[in-house]
Design a protein around this motif. Structure first.
Motif, PDB file in Angstrom:
ATOM      1  N   LYS A 655       0.925   0.905   5.543  1.00 59.16           N
ATOM      2  CA  LYS A 655       0.961   1.264   4.132  1.00 59.16           C
ATOM      3  C   LYS A 655       1.856   0.280   3.390  1.00 59.16           C
ATOM      4  CE  LYS A 655       0.498   5.478   2.927  1.00 59.16           C
ATOM      5  NZ  LYS A 655       0.709   6.901   2.595  1.00 59.16           N
ATOM      6  N   ILE A 656       1.278  -0.357   2.375  1.00 56.90           N
ATOM      7  CA  ILE A 656       2.013  -1.331   1.570  1.00 56.90           C
ATOM      8  C   ILE A 656       2.880  -0.576   0.578  1.00 56.90           C
ATOM      9  CG2 ILE A 656       1.785  -3.305   0.036  1.00 56.90           C
ATOM     10  CD1 ILE A 656      -0.997  -3.752   1.202  1.00 56.90           C
ATOM     11  N   ASP A 657       4.170  -0.905   0.573  1.00 50.05           N
ATOM     12  CA  ASP A 657       5.091  -0.171  -0.280  1.00 50.05           C
ATOM     13  C   ASP A 657       4.790  -0.437  -1.754  1.00 50.05           C
ATOM     14  OD1 ASP A 657       8.107  -0.166  -1.661  1.00 50.05           O
ATOM     15  OD2 ASP A 657       7.765   1.425  -0.186  1.00 50.05           O
ATOM     16  N   ARG A 658       5.119   0.568  -2.585  1.00 55.83           N
ATOM     17  CA  ARG A 658       4.866   0.460  -4.017  1.00 55.83           C
ATOM     18  C   ARG A 658       5.637  -0.689  -4.640  1.00 55.83           C
ATOM     19  NH1 ARG A 658       4.810   4.890  -6.419  1.00 55.83           N
ATOM     20  NH2 ARG A 658       4.701   6.245  -4.567  1.00 55.83           N
ATOM     21  N   ALA A 659       6.702  -1.157  -3.987  1.00 60.89           N
ATOM     22  CA  ALA A 659       7.462  -2.283  -4.542  1.00 60.89           C
ATOM     23  C   ALA A 659       6.608  -3.541  -4.632  1.00 60.89           C
ATOM     24  CB  ALA A 659       8.694  -2.546  -3.678  1.00 60.89           C
ATOM     25  N   PHE A 660       5.629  -3.702  -3.747  1.00 59.63           N
ATOM     26  CA  PHE A 660       4.741  -4.864  -3.785  1.00 59.63           C
ATOM     27  C   PHE A 660       3.510  -4.620  -4.661  1.00 59.63           C
ATOM     28  CE2 PHE A 660       6.753  -4.789   0.460  1.00 59.63           C
ATOM     29  CZ  PHE A 660       7.520  -5.937   0.344  1.00 59.63           C
ATOM     30  N   VAL A 661       3.269  -3.356  -4.990  1.00 56.06           N
ATOM     31  CA  VAL A 661       2.074  -3.014  -5.776  1.00 56.06           C
ATOM     32  C   VAL A 661       2.375  -3.013  -7.267  1.00 56.06           C
ATOM     33  CG1 VAL A 661       0.357  -1.208  -6.212  1.00 56.06           C
ATOM     34  CG2 VAL A 661       1.109  -1.707  -3.867  1.00 56.06           C
ATOM     35  N   SER A 662       3.594  -2.585  -7.623  1.00 53.62           N
ATOM     36  CA  SER A 662       3.903  -2.407  -9.053  1.00 53.62           C
ATOM     37  C   SER A 662       3.813  -3.714  -9.837  1.00 53.62           C
ATOM     38  CB  SER A 662       5.300  -1.796  -9.198  1.00 53.62           C
ATOM     39  OG  SER A 662       6.270  -2.662  -8.621  1.00 53.62           O
ATOM     40  N   GLY A 663       4.053  -4.847  -9.192  1.00 52.30           N
ATOM     41  CA  GLY A 663       4.031  -6.119  -9.917  1.00 52.30           C
ATOM     42  C   GLY A 663       2.698  -6.845  -9.867  1.00 52.30           C
ATOM     43  N   LEU A 664       1.670  -6.237  -9.331  1.00 58.02           N
ATOM     44  CA  LEU A 664       0.369  -6.907  -9.219  1.00 58.02           C
ATOM     45  C   LEU A 664      -0.334  -6.960 -10.572  1.00 58.02           C
ATOM     46  CD1 LEU A 664      -1.012  -5.418  -5.870  1.00 58.02           C
ATOM     47  CD2 LEU A 664      -0.006  -7.671  -6.249  1.00 58.02           C
ATOM     48  N   ALA A 665      -0.889  -8.128 -10.864  1.00 51.86           N
ATOM     49  CA  ALA A 665      -1.689  -8.320 -12.085  1.00 51.86           C
ATOM     50  C   ALA A 665      -2.738  -9.389 -11.790  1.00 51.86           C
ATOM     51  CB  ALA A 665      -0.795  -8.743 -13.257  1.00 51.86           C
ATOM     52  N   PRO A 666      -3.843  -9.353 -12.533  1.00 52.07           N
ATOM     53  CA  PRO A 666      -4.899 -10.351 -12.256  1.00 52.07           C
ATOM     54  C   PRO A 666      -4.416 -11.772 -12.336  1.00 52.07           C
ATOM     55  CG  PRO A 666      -5.723  -8.594 -13.665  1.00 52.07           C
ATOM     56  CD  PRO A 666      -4.253  -8.380 -13.568  1.00 52.07           C
ATOM     57  N   THR A 667      -3.437 -12.022 -13.191  1.00 50.04           N
ATOM     58  CA  THR A 667      -2.952 -13.407 -13.346  1.00 50.04           C
ATOM     59  C   THR A 667      -1.700 -13.676 -12.517  1.00 50.04           C
ATOM     60  OG1 THR A 667      -1.642 -12.712 -15.264  1.00 50.04           O
ATOM     61  CG2 THR A 667      -3.885 -13.532 -15.677  1.00 50.04           C
ATOM     62  N   LEU A 683      -4.382  -8.259  12.965  1.00 49.16           N
ATOM     63  CA  LEU A 683      -3.999  -7.364  14.065  1.00 49.16           C
ATOM     64  C   LEU A 683      -4.955  -6.188  14.183  1.00 49.16           C
ATOM     65  CD1 LEU A 683      -0.107  -7.263  13.542  1.00 49.16           C
ATOM     66  CD2 LEU A 683      -1.395  -8.563  15.248  1.00 49.16           C
ATOM     67  N   ASP A 684      -6.049  -6.235  13.410  1.00 48.53           N
ATOM     68  CA  ASP A 684      -7.051  -5.172  13.431  1.00 48.53           C
ATOM     69  C   ASP A 684      -6.445  -3.834  13.012  1.00 48.53           C
ATOM     70  OD1 ASP A 684      -9.597  -4.185  13.685  1.00 48.53           O
ATOM     71  OD2 ASP A 684      -9.400  -3.724  15.829  1.00 48.53           O
ATOM     72  N   ILE A 685      -5.631  -3.891  11.974  1.00 45.79           N
ATOM     73  CA  ILE A 685      -4.993  -2.689  11.424  1.00 45.79           C
ATOM     74  C   ILE A 685      -5.405  -2.557   9.968  1.00 45.79           C
ATOM     75  CG2 ILE A 685      -2.802  -1.536  10.934  1.00 45.79           C
ATOM     76  CD1 ILE A 685      -1.522  -3.150  13.155  1.00 45.79           C
ATOM     77  N   ALA A 686      -5.802  -1.349   9.552  1.00 47.96           N
ATOM     78  CA  ALA A 686      -6.173  -1.108   8.161  1.00 47.96           C
ATOM     79  C   ALA A 686      -4.933  -1.044   7.290  1.00 47.96           C
ATOM     80  CB  ALA A 686      -6.963   0.191   8.050  1.00 47.96           C
ATOM     81  N   THR A 687      -5.107  -1.305   5.976  1.00 45.10           N
ATOM     82  CA  THR A 687      -3.994  -1.245   5.024  1.00 45.10           C
ATOM     83  C   THR A 687      -4.318  -0.246   3.927  1.00 45.10           C
ATOM     84  OG1 THR A 687      -4.941  -3.109   3.799  1.00 45.10           O
ATOM     85  CG2 THR A 687      -3.256  -3.614   5.462  1.00 45.10           C
ATOM     86  N   VAL A 688      -3.267   0.461   3.494  1.00 42.89           N
ATOM     87  CA  VAL A 688      -3.370   1.394   2.368  1.00 42.89           C
ATOM     88  C   VAL A 688      -2.221   1.092   1.435  1.00 42.89           C
ATOM     89  CG1 VAL A 688      -3.284   3.784   1.619  1.00 42.89           C
ATOM     90  CG2 VAL A 688      -4.514   3.188   3.705  1.00 42.89           C
ATOM     91  N   ALA A 689      -2.531   0.856   0.173  1.00 43.02           N
ATOM     92  CA  ALA A 689      -1.506   0.535  -0.819  1.00 43.02           C
ATOM     93  C   ALA A 689      -1.044   1.811  -1.512  1.00 43.02           C
ATOM     94  CB  ALA A 689      -2.051  -0.453  -1.839  1.00 43.02           C
ATOM     95  N   ALA A 703      -9.518  -7.098  -4.530  1.00 40.74           N
ATOM     96  CA  ALA A 703      -9.785  -8.527  -4.334  1.00 40.74           C
ATOM     97  C   ALA A 703      -9.056  -9.065  -3.111  1.00 40.74           C
ATOM     98  CB  ALA A 703      -9.374  -9.296  -5.588  1.00 40.74           C
ATOM     99  N   LEU A 704      -7.863  -8.522  -2.822  1.00 40.75           N
ATOM    100  CA  LEU A 704      -7.107  -8.962  -1.645  1.00 40.75           C
ATOM    101  C   LEU A 704      -7.692  -8.418  -0.352  1.00 40.75           C
ATOM    102  CD1 LEU A 704      -3.423  -8.592  -2.912  1.00 40.75           C
ATOM    103  CD2 LEU A 704      -4.730 -10.693  -2.638  1.00 40.75           C
ATOM    104  N   GLY A 705      -8.585  -7.450  -0.457  1.00 39.24           N
ATOM    105  CA  GLY A 705      -9.188  -6.868   0.743  1.00 39.24           C
ATOM    106  C   GLY A 705      -8.454  -5.674   1.270  1.00 39.24           C
ATOM    107  N   CYS A 706      -7.596  -5.031   0.446  1.00 35.31           N
ATOM    108  CA  CYS A 706      -6.876  -3.829   0.889  1.00 35.31           C
ATOM    109  C   CYS A 706      -7.887  -2.719   1.173  1.00 35.31           C
ATOM    110  CB  CYS A 706      -5.878  -3.401  -0.190  1.00 35.31           C
ATOM    111  SG  CYS A 706      -4.834  -2.015   0.310  1.00 35.31           S
ATOM    112  N   ASP A 707      -7.691  -2.015   2.289  1.00 37.87           N
ATOM    113  CA  ASP A 707      -8.681  -1.037   2.750  1.00 37.87           C
ATOM    114  C   ASP A 707      -8.583   0.297   2.025  1.00 37.87           C
ATOM    115  OD1 ASP A 707      -9.754  -2.602   5.101  1.00 37.87           O
ATOM    116  OD2 ASP A 707      -7.620  -2.531   5.587  1.00 37.87           O
ATOM    117  N   GLY A 708      -7.415   0.707   1.588  1.00 38.58           N
ATOM    118  CA  GLY A 708      -7.263   2.007   0.971  1.00 38.58           C
ATOM    119  C   GLY A 708      -6.283   1.992  -0.169  1.00 38.58           C
ATOM    120  N   LEU A 709      -6.451   2.967  -1.086  1.00 39.32           N
ATOM    121  CA  LEU A 709      -5.610   3.050  -2.277  1.00 39.32           C
ATOM    122  C   LEU A 709      -5.081   4.474  -2.406  1.00 39.32           C
ATOM    123  CD1 LEU A 709      -8.040   1.202  -4.706  1.00 39.32           C
ATOM    124  CD2 LEU A 709      -6.167   0.182  -3.413  1.00 39.32           C
TER     125      LEU A 709
END
Length: 749
Positions: A655-667, A683-689, A703-709
């Motif tokens: 699970k990707i921490d919200r600290a890396f998600v809050s700053g995401l923008a298309p640009t 490593l054949d592990i799924a990701t959830v943001a 776009a990054l290929g994250c598996d779950g939200l």
């Protein structure tokens, strides 16, 4: 007992010969005042017996009125009186004087029976009852009265002067003839019975093993018995012209019994001396034990410093003195920061050496008139007082000293050729400052110490009133959490909220179960408030078991009610739960007992669970995976993210921490989020943001290929009823399978 007078007539034992006058007495009554050798010998016997009587009277009184010694002393005095009565009768000038001497002698003989019985009884350890002794006293009293009242004494019905006896050396003895009375016969028979009883007691004593004492007594009785037989048979029956030797026969009794009693006294003295030495040794041992107990009661056995008890006593006196004189004092609670690691890694022996070295350093840095004590473990207390009269100045002095001690303890310590470094944190409390007592003062210092450790260690914190309020709140929360877990009334306070998780195509992956606590006074509390408290107090195990039970119950209820939930339910697991050796087994048993398949659950753990014992945690995770559970690593990237560890963990989801998600923008794409997704996929592990709140964030993650939200964009955490409504709305808004695209997303209910 003994007979001073033999029978003169052989025909029927009718006449008794009494008298043994020295050549001073003649048949015609002529009186010669000189004493012969026979009378002088009797006087010598009397003197020896009387001296022994006086000696053993003193000994008997000194021996706390010993019956044996006092009865023997009385017997010796009466033997002396008997011998002197013989002298008086031997020296008689006429029949009246002779009868008076005989009466005196018989009275002494009658009275001697009682001390004789008491002596034999005590000397041989006889158990003759006191009733028998009292009966004997009555008989002796009767004989004594008869002897004094009858004209011819107890022995005779009538008495007359006889022919004098001349001894070989010319000494003449006064002789009497008389008819023996019935009372005389009875007394004579009683004498033989008494000697037979005494010999029987001596024989029993011999058989008990007291051979020497019994032998001495037997010799004395045999000599006296022989003297009786000499008078009764040789003189009275066969008419041998010889004086009676009864009084002389008592001389061996006096001498031998004195020796025997003296030997017993010496033995008793040796025994008493032995007992006294034993008592002295026991007294010394007792005093040493008392000193040791006193030392243990007030001193620490390892460092020799005062312990808690001694500290509290001294603290109370210093505090009372400060209050009376208007002064101030300070209490510094010192706790070593790195001691547990050293103690566990190098052993308790090294830990003890380190504590001794720390105690020496603290003593070297402590000011005069202060007290350094050890509370236990790695906690020390430094009591300062009295300090300056103003509280502010005293606070500055204590603060400066505490900082100096921290610097001193930060220097490496040499222990068994090892250089060990420990830091220290200090909690400080001032007094008098409104504390309720010394226990409250120590508690304040402990609260300040807790704050110092929470601030990063190697710090000094002074107790302030808000700290007490926080501690009270913490205690209230701990008590409330315990009640919420244990009491039926408190079960409604805890509840699970659910936040759904979708894949990048909008399909339902599952949901995360989030614990909520509605406190009766403080309202709804977030997990960040009470979860650390539960971990510190050990309630995390009971709390985790409640969460598992409630999650299984919700899954079962959704299945029963045909709720459209087909994903996995994620549950957070604490590092403390994973550290329990039976966690995997107990969890599997609990889940299966609830009718749930372990594969329906995902266990989310944080990176902190890997720090303490990675190998042990890895083994536990492998057992959980083997039981069928899925694993997710929560808050990845903000803690101890080790790629070498990551590839060994049997994870299904990162699970990707919200600290890396809050700053995401298309640009402005966060490279770390992209890196995490890429590493997980390799490593054949799924990701959830987590924390997805905007459409722009969703688009970047897709776009990054994250598996779950997961986040507010999809749905806020809601209770069971709200989650059911969300699922129903999700089913209605879900597009047809052919129309599902990358941008499909249900609207939040």
């Amino acid at each position: 007992m003994y007979k001073s007078y033999g029978f003169l007539c052989g025909d029927g034992w009718r006449k008794l010969g009494i008298g043994k006058g020295t050549g001073a007495a003649m048949l015609d009554g002529a009186y010669l005042p000189e004493l012969g050798g026979f009378s002088v010998a009797l006087i010598a016997v009397a003197g020896i017996a009387f001296a022994s009587g006086v000696q053993y009277t003193v000994i008997g009184l000194w021996q706390r009125r010993s019956t044996v010694h006092l009865s023997y002393a009385s017997l010796c005095v009466l033997i002396a009186a008997l011998a002197l009565g013989n002298v008086y009768q031997n020296d008689a000038g006429n029949l009246a004087y002779a009868v008076a001497g005989i009466r005196w002698t018989i009275s002494a003989a009658v009275l001697s029976f009682l001390p004789f019985v008491l002596f034999i009884r005590g000397y041989t350890g006889d158990t003759t009852g006191w009733r028998t002794v009292l009966a004997l006293c009555a008989v002796l009293l009767l004989f004594f009265c008869i002897n004094l009242s009858m004209p011819a004494t107890l022995f005779f019905s009538e008495v007359r002067a006889g022919q004098a006896m001349t001894l070989p050396w010319g000494e003449r003895l006064y002789r009497l003839n008389g008819t023996v009375s019935v009372w005389g016969w009875l007394f004579h028979a009683g004498t033989y019975l008494m000697f037979a009883w005494a010999l029987g007691r001596a024989w029993r004593q011999w058989r008990r093993g007291e051979s020497m004492q019994a032998l001495l007594l037997g010799i004395c009785l045999a000599i006296e018995f022989a003297a009786l037989l000499w008078g009764d048979i040789a003189i009275d029956v066969f008419g041998v012209r010889s004086p009676y030797l009864d009084a002389f026969a008592f001389l061996p009794f006096v001498l031998l019994m004195s020796l025997s009693l003296a030997a017993q006294l010496r033995q008793q003295t040796r025994q008493l001396e032995f007992v006294r030495r034993r008592l002295d040794i026991e007294e010394q041992t007792r005093r040493a034990a008392e000193h040791k107990l006193l030392h243990l009661a007030y001193q620490d056995s390892l460092t020799g410093l005062p312990n808690r008890t001694r500290l509290l006593d001294h603290l109370e006196s210093v505090r009372d003195e400060a209050q009376a004189q208007g002064g101030c004092g300070a209490l510094l609670l010192i706790d070593l920061d790195n001691f547990k690691t050293i103690n566990d890694g190098l052993g308790h022996l090294v830990g003890d050496r380190l504590l001794e070295a720390v105690a020496d350093r603290l003593l070297a840095g402590a000011p005069p008139q202060s007290m350094l004590a050890r509370l236990g473990g790695d906690e020390f207390v430094l009591l300062l007082g009295p300090l300056s009269r103003t509280l502010a100045e005293a606070r500055e002095q204590a603060q400066l000293l505490a900082e100096q001690l921290i610097v001193r303890l930060a220097e490496p310590v040499a222990v068994d050729r090892r250089m060990l470094a420990v830091g220290a944190s200090v909690g400080m409390a001032m007094f008098p400052d409104g504390e309720a007592g010394v226990a409250d003062l120590l508690r304040r210092a402990d609260i300040a110490l807790y704050r110092a450790k929470a601030a990063g260690r190697s710090m000094v914190r002074l107790f302030e009133a808000p700290m007490q309020q926080e501690a009270d709140t913490r205690l209230l929360l701990e008590r409330g959490l315990r009640e919420a877990l244990e009491s039926d009334a408190g079960q409604g306070q805890l509840a699970l909220h659910f936040q759904p998780q979708l894949d990048r195509d909008g399909r339902l992956l599952g949901a995360e179960a989030l614990l909520r606590w509605r406190h009766p006074q403080h309202g709804e509390l977030p997990p960040g408030v009470f979860i650390p408290l539960a971990e510190e107090t050990g309630l995390i195990h009971a709390l985790g078991a409640w969460v598992i039970a409630e999650a299984c119950a919700r899954l079962k209820a959704w299945e029963r009610d045909s709720v459209a939930f087909h994903g996995r339910l994620a549950i957070n697991v604490s590092a403390w739960q994973l550290a329990h050796p039976h966690f995997a087994m107990q969890l599997e048993q609990q889940v299966r007992a609830a009718g749930i398949v372990p594969g329906q659950l995902t266990l989310e753990l944080t990176e902190s669970a890997l720090l303490q014992d990675f190998e042990g945690t890895l083994a536990m995770l492998q057992r959980l995976v083997g039981a069928g559970f899925h694993l997710a690593l929560d808050d990845f990237g903000v803690g101890y993210s080790s790629l070498s560890y990551l590839q060994r963990l049997p994870l299904d989801v990162i699970k990707i921490d919200r600290a890396f998600v809050s700053g995401l923008a298309p640009t402005d794409t966060d490279p770390l989020a992209s890196f995490i997704v890429d590493v997980a996929h390799r490593l054949d592990i799924a990701t959830v943001a987590e924390g997805v709140e905007t459409e722009a964030q969703r688009q970047v993650l897709v776009a990054l290929g994250c598996d779950g939200l997961q986040g507010y964009l999809i749905c806020r955490p809601v209770d069971d009823a709200g989650f059911r409504r969300w699922l129903a709305e999700y089913e209605r808004t879900l597009p047809a399978p052919s129309a599902v695209g990358n941008d499909a997303m249900p609207v939040q209910p």
